[in-house]
Design an enzyme around this catalytic site. Structure first.
Site, PDB file in Angstrom:
ATOM      1  N   HIS A  38       0.846  -1.207   0.000  1.00  0.00           N
ATOM      2  CA  HIS A  38       0.000   0.000   0.000  1.00  0.00           C
ATOM      3  C   HIS A  38       0.875   1.248   0.000  1.00  0.00           C
ATOM      4  O   HIS A  38       1.459   1.617   1.021  1.00  0.00           O
ATOM      5  CB  HIS A  38      -0.919   0.022   1.224  1.00  0.00           C
ATOM      6  CG  HIS A  38      -2.006   1.054   1.123  1.00  0.00           C
ATOM      7  ND1 HIS A  38      -3.238   0.773   0.586  1.00  0.00           N
ATOM      8  CD2 HIS A  38      -2.039   2.362   1.471  1.00  0.00           C
ATOM      9  CE1 HIS A  38      -3.995   1.865   0.622  1.00  0.00           C
ATOM     10  NE2 HIS A  38      -3.274   2.848   1.146  1.00  0.00           N
ATOM     11  N   HIS A  40       1.391   5.265  -2.332  1.00  0.00           N
ATOM     12  CA  HIS A  40       0.914   6.198  -3.353  1.00  0.00           C
ATOM     13  C   HIS A  40       2.106   6.917  -3.972  1.00  0.00           C
ATOM     14  O   HIS A  40       2.988   7.382  -3.244  1.00  0.00           O
ATOM     15  CB  HIS A  40      -0.025   7.244  -2.745  1.00  0.00           C
ATOM     16  CG  HIS A  40      -1.101   6.675  -1.881  1.00  0.00           C
ATOM     17  ND1 HIS A  40      -2.168   5.961  -2.389  1.00  0.00           N
ATOM     18  CD2 HIS A  40      -1.269   6.700  -0.538  1.00  0.00           C
ATOM     19  CE1 HIS A  40      -2.955   5.577  -1.384  1.00  0.00           C
ATOM     20  NE2 HIS A  40      -2.427   6.012  -0.259  1.00  0.00           N
ATOM     21  N   TYR A  56      -6.552  18.271  -0.183  1.00  0.00           N
ATOM     22  CA  TYR A  56      -5.139  18.530   0.054  1.00  0.00           C
ATOM     23  C   TYR A  56      -4.364  18.151  -1.198  1.00  0.00           C
ATOM     24  O   TYR A  56      -4.884  17.484  -2.093  1.00  0.00           O
ATOM     25  CB  TYR A  56      -4.616  17.745   1.268  1.00  0.00           C
ATOM     26  CG  TYR A  56      -4.654  16.239   1.111  1.00  0.00           C
ATOM     27  CD1 TYR A  56      -3.561  15.549   0.602  1.00  0.00           C
ATOM     28  CD2 TYR A  56      -5.787  15.513   1.462  1.00  0.00           C
ATOM     29  CE1 TYR A  56      -3.588  14.171   0.443  1.00  0.00           C
ATOM     30  CE2 TYR A  56      -5.833  14.136   1.304  1.00  0.00           C
ATOM     31  CZ  TYR A  56      -4.729  13.476   0.792  1.00  0.00           C
ATOM     32  OH  TYR A  56      -4.775  12.117   0.628  1.00  0.00           O
ATOM     33  N   ARG A 132     -10.354   0.686  -6.428  1.00  0.00           N
ATOM     34  CA  ARG A 132     -10.509   1.297  -5.116  1.00  0.00           C
ATOM     35  C   ARG A 132     -11.767   2.157  -5.052  1.00  0.00           C
ATOM     36  O   ARG A 132     -12.081   2.900  -5.981  1.00  0.00           O
ATOM     37  CB  ARG A 132      -9.294   2.171  -4.802  1.00  0.00           C
ATOM     38  CG  ARG A 132      -9.261   2.701  -3.375  1.00  0.00           C
ATOM     39  CD  ARG A 132      -8.137   3.693  -3.192  1.00  0.00           C
ATOM     40  NE  ARG A 132      -7.820   3.911  -1.786  1.00  0.00           N
ATOM     41  CZ  ARG A 132      -7.375   5.051  -1.293  1.00  0.00           C
ATOM     42  NH1 ARG A 132      -7.209   6.099  -2.087  1.00  0.00           N
ATOM     43  NH2 ARG A 132      -7.095   5.171  -0.006  1.00  0.00           N
ATOM     44  N   HIS A 191      -5.674  -0.341   6.570  1.00  0.00           N
ATOM     45  CA  HIS A 191      -5.452   0.258   7.887  1.00  0.00           C
ATOM     46  C   HIS A 191      -6.099  -0.551   9.020  1.00  0.00           C
ATOM     47  O   HIS A 191      -6.770  -0.007   9.893  1.00  0.00           O
ATOM     48  CB  HIS A 191      -5.956   1.701   7.887  1.00  0.00           C
ATOM     49  CG  HIS A 191      -5.549   2.472   6.653  1.00  0.00           C
ATOM     50  ND1 HIS A 191      -4.280   2.380   6.119  1.00  0.00           N
ATOM     51  CD2 HIS A 191      -6.243   3.312   5.833  1.00  0.00           C
ATOM     52  CE1 HIS A 191      -4.219   3.148   5.025  1.00  0.00           C
ATOM     53  NE2 HIS A 191      -5.395   3.702   4.836  1.00  0.00           N
ATOM     54  N   ASP A 258       2.069   2.665   3.533  1.00  0.00           N
ATOM     55  CA  ASP A 258       1.190   3.836   3.430  1.00  0.00           C
ATOM     56  C   ASP A 258       1.984   5.084   3.046  1.00  0.00           C
ATOM     57  O   ASP A 258       1.563   6.202   3.318  1.00  0.00           O
ATOM     58  CB  ASP A 258       0.407   4.063   4.722  1.00  0.00           C
ATOM     59  CG  ASP A 258      -0.802   4.979   4.535  1.00  0.00           C
ATOM     60  OD1 ASP A 258      -1.375   4.989   3.436  1.00  0.00           O
ATOM     61  OD2 ASP A 258      -1.159   5.702   5.487  1.00  0.00           O
TER      62      ASP A 258
END
Length: 305
Positions: A38, A40, A56, A132, A191, A258
């Protein structure tokens, strides 16, 4: 020069805090084929512009090159690139990342309504393995599962061997095991179920997730402890969640960094990814089980060979 480093010039969306670039070598041993399931990759914004209604902006440091340097520092060779919310359904950054990383990477995308079957086939060949859905941050229908939409997409992607990944607080859905009992694909939840630690492991939604996982219908990611913890590292208040998952459903778990930790605010210290990785020694103390979580399980879920 931008007088406010948290604010893009001419843009109302503040920058998220940057990740550490001086990644500490972790103490935990990462076996061959270990996967960060996981992460990005983001920007630069002049090449991959974010959609205007985002809340954001990604930090300028969250590039593919910096991410690959972080993986090298951890000793991790495989990765799953997950489409972030600020790109909506423009998957360009993920798809370009898959092209650059080759067979050691897989992707999770967000689909627009106009995607045809040929494009799904092209994405699958590029390494995409799931779709997702952001249930947490949607402006309309928050706390409601769009089951008709989820089922429609799942039916389309099931022949490709893909799954549905849900960003959701499972404590808000105590009957999710019934909702997904006959779902066309497996589901993946990030998570540790995204349950605020104060709810505890007896929470009905967390227990429903465990039932789905025991039935082989769902997976959970050991990711983002700072998202659900009320304490700093090593986030002792979420240890019961990790221990419960590892004890009851070890074959339905994967781990992820993450990165670049976009939900860490400027008022909370940005974690070093070496420290994030070392949480595995507390969450999954048995090296044999840890290898399943890091290597065998993601190979099965994402189709690594």
């Amino acid at each position: 020069m931008n007088p406010n480093p948290t604010q893009p010039i001419g843009d109302a969306a503040p920058f998220a805090a940057p990740p550490h670039l001086d990644v500490r070598t972790p103490r935990v041993f990462m076996p061959a084929g270990a996967c960060d399931s996981h992460a990005h990759v983001c920007g630069p914004l002049d090449r991959y512009p974010a959609f205007a209604e985002r809340i954001y902006s990604p930090p300028p440091e969250a590039t593919l090159d910096n991410y690959r340097a972080m993986l090298a520092a951890l000793g991790v060779s495989r990765a799953v690139l997950v489409q972030p919310s600020f790109y909506a359904d423009d998957n360009s950054a993920v798809l370009d990342g898959l092209d650059a990383m080759g067979p050691q990477a897989r992707g999770i995308v967000v689909l627009g309504d106009d995607v045809d079957d040929a494009e799904l086939e092209r994405m699958s060949a590029a390494g995409v393995r799931g779709v997702r859905f952001n249930i947490v941050d949607v402006k309309d229908g928050k706390g409601v599962l769009p089951m008709d939409r989820l089922r429609a997409v799942a039916r389309r992607i099931a022949p490709l061997g893909w799954h549905i990944e849900l960003l959701m607080h499972v404590n808000e859905f105590p009957d999710m095991d019934r909702a997904f009992a006959d779902f066309p694909t497996e589901i993946v939840v990030g998570h540790l179920g995204y349950v605020p630690a104060r709810h505890g492991t007896a929470d009905p939604g967390f227990q429903a997730l465990l039932r789905l996982m025991r039935d082989g219908r769902a997976w959970a990611k050991l990711t983002g402890p700072y998202r659900i913890s009320a304490t700093g590292l090593p986030h002792d208040d979420i240890l019961p969640f990790a221990e419960t998952l590892v004890d009851q459903v070890p074959d339905q778990l994967v781990w992820g960094s993450d990165w670049p930790h976009v939900k860490v605010s400027w008022s909370i210290p940005m974690p070093n990814d070496g420290d994030i990785a070392d949480l595995l020694t507390r969450w999954v103390p048995d090296p044999a089980v840890r290898e399943r979580v890091l290597v065998d399980n993601p190979a099965r879920l994402y189709g690594f060979s």
